[in-house]
Motif scaffolding. Structure first.
Motif, short mmCIF file in Angstrom:
data_model
loop_
_atom_site.label_atom_id
_atom_site.label_comp_id
_atom_site.label_asym_id
_atom_site.label_seq_id
_atom_site.Cartn_x
_atom_site.Cartn_y
_atom_site.Cartn_z
N THR A 130 30.54 48.54 11.68
CA THR A 130 31.10 49.84 11.28
C THR A 130 30.39 50.39 10.06
OG1 THR A 130 32.77 48.90 9.82
CG2 THR A 130 33.37 49.13 12.14
N ALA A 131 29.58 49.56 9.41
CA ALA A 131 28.84 50.04 8.24
C ALA A 131 27.61 50.85 8.63
CB ALA A 131 28.41 48.87 7.36
N SER A 166 27.02 53.69 10.00
CA SER A 166 27.05 55.09 9.63
C SER A 166 26.79 55.30 8.13
CB SER A 166 28.41 55.64 10.04
OG SER A 166 28.51 56.97 9.69
N ASP A 167 27.54 54.56 7.32
CA ASP A 167 27.40 54.68 5.86
C ASP A 167 26.01 54.25 5.41
OD1 ASP A 167 30.79 53.80 4.74
OD2 ASP A 167 29.96 55.58 5.73
N VAL A 168 25.57 53.12 5.94
CA VAL A 168 24.27 52.58 5.55
C VAL A 168 23.16 53.56 5.96
CG1 VAL A 168 22.58 50.77 6.07
CG2 VAL A 168 24.93 50.15 5.55
N GLU A 215 23.39 56.78 6.34
CA GLU A 215 23.44 57.97 5.50
C GLU A 215 22.66 57.76 4.20
OE1 GLU A 215 26.84 61.19 5.10
OE2 GLU A 215 27.45 59.28 4.18
N LEU A 216 22.82 56.61 3.64
CA LEU A 216 22.09 56.28 2.42
C LEU A 216 20.59 56.15 2.70
CD1 LEU A 216 24.18 53.66 0.44
CD2 LEU A 216 23.28 55.78 -0.42
N MET A 253 34.88 49.25 8.31
CA MET A 253 35.35 48.36 7.22
C MET A 253 34.56 48.67 5.96
SD MET A 253 35.62 44.23 7.19
CE MET A 253 33.88 43.94 7.19
N ILE A 279 33.11 48.12 2.14
CA ILE A 279 32.69 46.94 1.39
C ILE A 279 33.43 46.84 0.07
CG2 ILE A 279 30.40 46.81 2.39
CD1 ILE A 279 29.37 48.05 -0.23
N LEU A 334 21.05 60.71 -4.80
CA LEU A 334 22.37 60.28 -4.34
C LEU A 334 23.55 61.05 -4.94
CD1 LEU A 334 21.95 56.40 -4.08
CD2 LEU A 334 21.58 58.15 -2.34
N LEU A 386 24.12 64.22 -3.10
CA LEU A 386 24.61 63.85 -1.77
C LEU A 386 26.10 63.57 -1.83
CD1 LEU A 386 24.25 62.92 1.22
CD2 LEU A 386 23.73 60.64 0.34
N GLY A 446 33.53 59.43 0.71
CA GLY A 446 33.89 58.72 1.93
C GLY A 446 32.83 57.77 2.46
N ASN A 447 31.94 57.29 1.59
CA ASN A 447 30.93 56.31 2.00
C ASN A 447 30.94 55.19 0.97
OD1 ASN A 447 28.49 54.86 2.24
ND2 ASN A 447 27.41 56.61 3.12
N SER A 448 31.49 54.05 1.33
CA SER A 448 31.69 52.99 0.35
C SER A 448 30.38 52.41 -0.18
CB SER A 448 32.56 51.87 0.93
OG SER A 448 31.96 51.36 2.10
N HIS A 449 29.35 52.39 0.64
CA HIS A 449 28.06 51.88 0.16
C HIS A 449 27.47 52.83 -0.87
CE1 HIS A 449 27.53 48.46 2.98
NE2 HIS A 449 28.31 49.19 3.73
N LEU A 450 27.62 54.12 -0.59
CA LEU A 450 27.14 55.15 -1.52
C LEU A 450 27.89 55.02 -2.84
CD1 LEU A 450 25.51 57.75 -2.14
CD2 LEU A 450 27.34 59.04 -1.01
#
Lengths: 223, 221
Positions: free
Chosen positions: A85-86, A88-90, A92-93, B1, B3, B95, B98, B151-155
Motif C-alpha cells: 500500500t506504500a 502510491s506514497d513512495v 509520489e515522492l 498502511m 509508516i 518537497l 509538493l 496525506g503521504n506518510s513517507h513525505l
C-alpha cells in the motif's frame, strides 16, 4: 565490473565492519533474499558473515530505521513485511525527487562518474542481449539507481532516494514473476545513463520521471 | 498502511514516543548543544523512563541525524553541519511545495481542524514581535501540520526530518538574524491558501518561503 557479481549492488566505499554488514543485509532484504517476516538471528548472521555480533547488531539498528527489519522486545528481530500500500506514497515522492537527482547528476557529475555510467550503460545493453534472470536484472536496476543518486552530489537526496528505491524494489521483487517487461524496464536505464553522462540535464530529468511513472503503471496493472 | 507509528495517530503516545519528542525538541532548539554527550542514566531519571524505551528513542533520534552513537564512547548530539544547508534546501525546495499543494488539494485533509486552529491563533497574535524561539516554534508547527495534511506518510516523515535539521541550523545562526516578523504574514497566507484549496498559490508561497529561509541564513554566514 559485471552487474551480475552477487554482492556488488553498488560501489560504496568499504567502511567499517558494521557498514559492510549493513549494506549486505540491506541488499539481501531489498531483493527479498531474506523473506519478509523471516526471523533474523544476529549470532547466525555473524557466523555466516564471519564477523562479530556487535557490528551485526549495529547494522540491524540502521536497518530498523530503513524499515527493512523490525524488533519486538522479547520476540526478536524480523524482516518487515512488504508494504504494497506504500506504492502510491513512495511513487509520489520518487516522481518528484528522481528527476532532481538525474538533473543534478547530469550537471555536476565528475568525469570519472560519467565514465562509470557509460560503462554501466554498455554492460546493461549486453545484459539485455543475453537471457538475464530476473535476479540479475534486479541487481542491475539497483546498481543504476544508486550510481545516479551518488552522482547527484547531494548526500541527503541520496539517502532519501535510496530508502525509497529499496522500498519500491521490495514491492517489485514480491511480484517479479508476474512482470513480463522486466528486461525492457531495466533497458530504459541505458538511455537515462547516457543522457546523464552526456550532460543532457532536461532529457535526463524527463527520462527519470518516465521511468518512475512507467514502473508505477506496471505495478498497478499486476498488483 | 502508514509508516507513522500507530501511536502517533490513534493511540496515546508511548513512553518512548514522548521521550523521543522531548529530546528531539531539546536537540532542535539547542537546549542540548551540538556535540554534547547524552548521559543515558541521567536522562533515564530526568524523563522518568526505563533504559529500553530510552534507547528506542535514541535510535530514532540517530536516524533523524540529531544524535550519533559510538559503540564504546556513547551518544552525542550531532554537530550542526551548516554546509548541509544547501543539500537540505535542494530537497525541501521540491518537497515542501509538493506538500503544500497536496495539503491544499485535500483542503487540509485529516489535519484541517489543526490548520484552522493555527490560523485562528495566528490571527489573534496580530503583528506582535515574536522572539526567536517563539517564531521558530510557530514555523515548525505550521510546517508539520501542512505535512500531516498532505496525506503521504513517507513525505511527512522525510519533510519532518529536514525541517528539524533546517530549524536547528537556523538556531545556530539565529542571534545574527533580525526579527522573523515576515514569517508571520507568510504563514497566514499559506494557511489561507491550504484551507481554501488553492493548491497553486500554496505551492508558490511555500517555495518562496523555503528559499527566503535559506537566503536569510546565507546572509549571516
Amino acid at each position: 565490473m559485471s552487474v551480475t557479481t552477487p554482492t556488488e549492488y553498488c560501489t560504496e566505499a568499504p567502511g567499517s565492519l558494521a557498514d559492510q554488514a549493513y549494506r549486505q543485509l540491506r541488499d539481501r532484504l531489498t531483493v527479498l533474499e531474506i523473506r519478509p517476516g523471516a526471523m533474523i538471528q544476529d549470532a547466525h548472521l555473524a557466523t555466516e558473515m564471519g564477523i562479530g555480533r556487535t557490528p551485526v547488531r549495529e547494522a540491524l539498528k540502521r536497518l530498523q530505521t530503513d524499515h527493512l527489519v523490525v524488533s519486538y522486545p522479547r520476540r526478536g528481530t524480523f524482516a518487515t513485511q512488504v508494504d504494497i500500500t506504500a506504492l502510491s506514497d513512495v511513487s509520489e515522492l520518487r516522481r518528484n525527487l528522481e528527476p532532481l537527482a538525474a538533473r543534478k547528476a547530469a550537471l555536476a557529475a565528475p568525469p570519472s562518474v560519467r565514465q562509470e555510467m557509460q560503462d554501466l550503460a554498455r554492460t546493461l545493453g549486453d545484459l539485455s542481449g543475453g537471457e538475464p534472470t530476473n535476479e540479475s536484472l534486479m541487481r542491475a536496476d539497483l546498481r543504476v539507481h544508486r550510481l545516479i543518486y551518488r552522482a547527484s552530489g547531494n548526500a541527503h537526496l541520496e539517502e532519501t532516494l535510496m530508502r525509497l528505491d529499496n522500498l519500491a524494489t521490495r514491492i517489485w521483487c514480491l511480484v517479479l514473476d508476474r512482470v513480463p517487461t522486466v528486461g525492457a524496464h531495466v533497458h530504459e536505464h541505458v538511455h537515462l545513463l547516457e543522457a546523464i553522462a552526456a550532460g543532457r540535464a532536461e532529457e535526463a530529468a524527463e527520462l527519470a520521471l518516465e521511468h518512475v511513472t512507467g514502473f508505477e503503471r506496471t505495478m498497478r496493472s499486476i498488483l | 498502511m502508514s509508516i507513522t507509528p500507530a501511536s502517533a495517530q490513534d493511540e496515546p503516545p508511548s513512553l518512548a514516543d514522548r521521550a523521543f519528542q522531548q529530546l528531539q525538541d531539546r536537540l532542535i532548539f539547542l537546549d542540548i548543544p551540538p556535540g554534547a554527550p547524552l548521559n543515558e542514566g541521567r536522562l533515564s531519571q530526568e524523563l522518568d523512563l526505563g533504559r529500553t524505551p530510552l534507547r528506542e528513542a535514541l535510535k530514532r533520534l540517530e536516524s533523524e541525524h540529531l544524535v550519533v552513537t559510538y559503540s564504546r564512547r556513547g551518544t552525542f548530539a550531532t554537530t550542526v553541519d551548516i554546509t548541509a544547508l544547501s543539500e537540505i534546501s535542494q530537497v525541501r525546495e521540491v518537497l515542501e511545495p509538493l506538500a503544500a499543494r497536496l495539503a491544499a488539494e485535500r483542503r487540509g485533509g485529516d489535519a484541517r481542524a489543526q490548520l484552522e486552529d493555527l490560523r485562528d491563533r495566528l490571527d489573534a497574535a496580530g503583528n506582535d514581535w515574536l522572539d526567536r524561539d517563539e517564531a521558530l516554534r510557530w514555523d515548525l508547527q505550521i510546517h508539520r501540520a501542512v505535512y500531516a495534511a498532505a496525506g503521504n506518510s513517507h513525505l511527512r516523515v522525510t519533510l519532518e526530518r529536514y525541517s528539524n535539521l533546517a530549524t536547528r541550523i537556523w538556531c545556530v545562526v539565529a542571534d545574527r538574524i533580525p526579527q522573523l516578523q515576515e514569517h508571520v504574514t507568510v504563514h497566514r497566507d499559506l494557511l489561507r491558501a491550504v484551507l481554501t484549496g488553492d493548491a497553486e498559490e500554496a505551492g508558490t508561497i511555500m517555495l518562496a518561503h523555503v528559499r527566503d529561509f535559506e537566503t536569510q541564513i546565507r546572509q549571516v554566514l
